[in-house]
Design an enzyme around this catalytic site. Structure first.
Site, PDB file in Angstrom:
ATOM      1  N   CYS A  75       0.811  -1.220   0.000  1.00  0.00           N
ATOM      2  CA  CYS A  75       0.000   0.000   0.000  1.00  0.00           C
ATOM      3  C   CYS A  75       0.846   1.272   0.000  1.00  0.00           C
ATOM      4  CB  CYS A  75      -0.935   0.005   1.210  1.00  0.00           C
ATOM      5  SG  CYS A  75      -2.226  -1.258   1.142  1.00  0.00           S
TER       6      CYS A  75
ATOM      7  N   PHE B  38      -9.944  -5.452  -0.891  1.00  0.00           N
ATOM      8  CA  PHE B  38      -9.159  -4.960  -2.025  1.00  0.00           C
ATOM      9  C   PHE B  38      -9.936  -4.888  -3.334  1.00  0.00           C
ATOM     10  CE2 PHE B  38      -5.951  -6.692   0.912  1.00  0.00           C
ATOM     11  CZ  PHE B  38      -5.211  -5.536   1.105  1.00  0.00           C
TER      12      PHE B  38
ATOM     13  N   HIS C 175      -3.369   7.534   2.832  1.00  0.00           N
ATOM     14  CA  HIS C 175      -3.810   6.227   2.338  1.00  0.00           C
ATOM     15  C   HIS C 175      -4.709   5.580   3.387  1.00  0.00           C
ATOM     16  CE1 HIS C 175      -3.732   2.248   0.491  1.00  0.00           C
ATOM     17  NE2 HIS C 175      -3.592   1.789   1.713  1.00  0.00           N
TER      18      HIS C 175
ATOM     19  N   ASN D 152      -9.819  -0.702  -1.079  1.00  0.00           N
ATOM     20  CA  ASN D 152      -8.363  -0.552  -0.988  1.00  0.00           C
ATOM     21  C   ASN D 152      -7.724  -1.018  -2.290  1.00  0.00           C
ATOM     22  OD1 ASN D 152      -5.617  -0.658  -0.404  1.00  0.00           O
ATOM     23  ND2 ASN D 152      -5.935  -1.324   1.707  1.00  0.00           N
TER      24      ASN D 152
END
Length: 400
Positions: free
Chosen positions: A169, A220, A313, A346
């Protein structure tokens, strides 16, 4: 002669470097067309993995999906693709070659879509790009996505390419840190950063022995982001958005096991220990911000953090909640991060670019203000990337 040589070298070095700081000149994002709502995802997932009989695990996935605060996610893979690759569903069946071949074909195409939008916004021809930085957790080929992307965009054969693989990430932040250094140390450089992620490399069926692995299936999604970075902008053509003031990286000791990734015969694998991971960023973010801003003489810390705008993030909703509490942020300070978490899930390294684009939109369209800001990425290590940003004030209604 020696003195003259030294003087000459100083002059050469000075002529090679930019005069001003690197700046973000354009930013864009794209997603593949296949969209699945988070509410429908458990039914979708257990149908495509032929696991509808595992009702207890399906309920766990429903719970995980509800905890994310994500409303929908986008994927390159479809039911048809998964039906054609039943080996993707089982951890004990080799599938890495097929996964990587799919990603090798699709990732550059998705990245090119984002990059073409960024180049159009930038306003200069693609052949003016001097450096290309591509990051992905979805590839392991050489030549890789960078070469194919350069070809798709029609970049010069002399473009300087750099690939970043398996940075998790934090890949987006690491890529932008590298772009800053390239732009400031190469006069006239224009750096294209492209981050692209495809979860087909990690998609697999549920495991009764390891229900916690369903967390990754609930979190994700796929996407690509592109940013153009350069210093000493040509103001008649280019419009700087954010100046990149400083960049740093911190690794938290004894945390290398809380977030792991590795390529295996069954695809991209790893572990996310959410209980340990969730509070980590919040426990160290205050010190990271102090270390970043104190040498600049800009912020005094504490309540001053609310004077910043934040491009963070958003790995998990719990991480955002802990950061809010640790920094005592006013409501809405992490709105850009929370919006991207809600709308896309994500997307690993690409997601930070989505947050950057959302923050830019809020400042340009919604009137959100802020002169100084911070961009932060979190990844395996446990690694914290921190970049100080300075918003460039432009009158969008000034046509002169």
């Amino acid at each position: 002669m020696g003195s003259n040589t030294l003087t000459s070298m100083h002059e050469i070095r000075r002529s090679q470097r930019a005069e001003g700081p690197a700046a973000i000149l354009a930013v864009s994002t794209v997603n593949p067309p296949n969209c699945v709502s988070q509410e429908e995802y458990p039914d979708y997932y257990f149908r495509v993995t032929k696991s509808q009989h595992l009702t207890d695990l399906k309920q766990k996935l429903k719970t995980f999906c509800q905890m994310t605060s994500t409303e929908k996610r986008y994927f390159h893979h479809t039911e048809e693709l998964l039906d054609a690759h039943p080996e993707f569903l089982c951890r004990d069946k080799p599938s890495l070659d097929a996964r990587l071949d799919i990603a090798a074909a699709a990732a550059p195409e998705l990245a090119a879509s984002a990059a073409a939008k960024a180049i159009a916004e930038w306003g200069r021809p693609a052949t003016d790009i001097t450096h290309l930085v591509v990051s992905t957790n979805s590839g392991a080929h050489a030549p890789g996505a960078d070469l194919r992307l350069a070809s798709l965009l029609g970049l010069r054969a002399s473009v300087c390419r750099t690939m970043l693989n398996l940075n998790g990430c934090s890949a987006g932040a690491a890529s932008l840190r590298l772009a800053k250094d390239l732009a400031e140390n190469n006069r006239g450089a224009r750096v294209l950063v492209a981050c692209v992620e495809l979860t087909v490399v990690a998609f697999r069926g549920p495991e009764e022995a390891c229900p916690h692995r369903l967390i990754s299936q609930a979190v994700f999604g796929d996407g690509a982001g592109a940013v153009i970075v350069g210093a000493d902008g040509v103001l008649s053509v280019e419009r700087p958005l954010f100046e990149m003031v400083s960049a740093s990286q911190t690794t938290i000791p004894a945390t290398d096991g809380v977030l792991t990734m590795q390529l295996t015969e069954a695809g991209l694998d790893g572990d996310i220990f959410t209980r340990e991971l969730t509070p980590l960023a919040a426990q160290h973010i205050g010190q990271c911000l102090t270390d970043a801003f104190q040498p600049l003489g800009i912020m005094s810390g504490g309540a001053g953090w609310n004077d910043l705008f934040f491009v963070v993030h958003p790995g998990l909703r719990g991480i955002m909640d802990h950061i809010d509490g640790a920094l005592r942020l006013d409501p809405g300070k992490l709105a850009a991060s929370r919006t991207v978490l809600r709308e896309y899930g994500n997307m690993l390294g690409a997601r930070l670019i989505f947050v950057l684009d959302e923050q830019r939109r809020r400042m340009e369209e919604d009137g959100e203000t802020g002169e100084w800001g911070v961009m932060m990425g979190f990844g395996p290590g446990f690694t914290v990337e921190t970049m100080v940003l300075h918003a460039v004030v432009i009158d969008l209604h000034d046509e002169n």
